[in-house]
Design a protein around this motif. Structure first.
Motif: not given
Length: 217
Positions: A63-69
């Motif tokens: 998803c091209d997201m940071r893990l924290s997000n």
């Protein structure tokens, strides 16, 4: 108490509060879009890699997201897998609603259209993979199990309603038994024997014939 198709879809797609979608807190349009994007990707993973591919890190990369997000929306793995289950089940039910099988005025046409829809989904490789994943999750986790069970009860009730309409004098217990038997026949089209198994020729026609006989068509 039976539940309508629209009510079940609404139950799966919403949550305890108005700001939830698929049981996930998402108060803004942007956050709702993010949740849907993640769940769309998660269902695709379920279809191509199975449950084992649904890790937080793999999904965040996809998803091209940071893990924290990602973990902001889904605090635990169970929360993620429950939301994925709700999304996948709702999508399947929305397909059923869009086809209009359960709203056909002619009872025989409605019965045949419903069986066709279920068997079409059972025979489609992508749908088979998703169903296998959902059944796996429902065997292991309470959240997926709850929503999968609700969907199964809806399908049994839908079949029972049609059986009762064909034979109004049939005792309720017998109606339920017949609905369960028909549901079992439909499931025979699905991935019971794995992706390498090819169902025997004529299986679909045989199921339609047997289901019609059980229902009293």
């Amino acid at each position: 108490m039976s539940i309508s198709l629209d009510a079940l879809i609404d139950q799966l797609t919403t949550g305890a509060t108005a700001s939830e979608i698929y049981g996930v807190a998402a108060p803004s349009n942007r956050s709702r879009a993010t949740v849907v994007k993640v769940l769309d990707e998660a269902v695709e993973v379920l279809a191509t890699e199975g449950v084992s591919g649904l890790s937080f890190r793999a999904l965040a990369r996809r998803c091209d997201m940071r893990l924290s997000n990602l973990q902001y929306y889904f605090a635990t793995q169970d929360a993620l897998l429950t939301a994925v289950t709700r999304h996948a089940l709702a999508s399947r039910l929305e397909e059923l609603r869009d086809r209009g099988a359960l709203t056909l005025p002619d009872l025989r046409e409605r019965f045949r259209a419903y069986l066709d829809f279920r068997m079409d989904r059972g025979a489609a490789p992508r749908a088979q993979a998703i169903t296998t994943g959902l059944k796996d999750l429902a065997q292991r986790l309470d959240g997926p199990a709850e929503h999968f069970a609700a969907t199964c009860r809806f399908h049994i009730r839908s079949l029972a309603d049609m059986v009762m309409a064909f034979s109004p004098d049939t005792p309720p217990e017998t109606v339920t038994h017949k609905a369960i038997m028909i549901a079992g026949l439909i499931d025979a089209v699905g991935p019971l024997c794995g992706k390498s198994y090819t169902p025997p020729e004529g299986l679909r026609a045989a199921i339609l014939t047997q289901a019609s006989e059980i229902a009293g068509v």
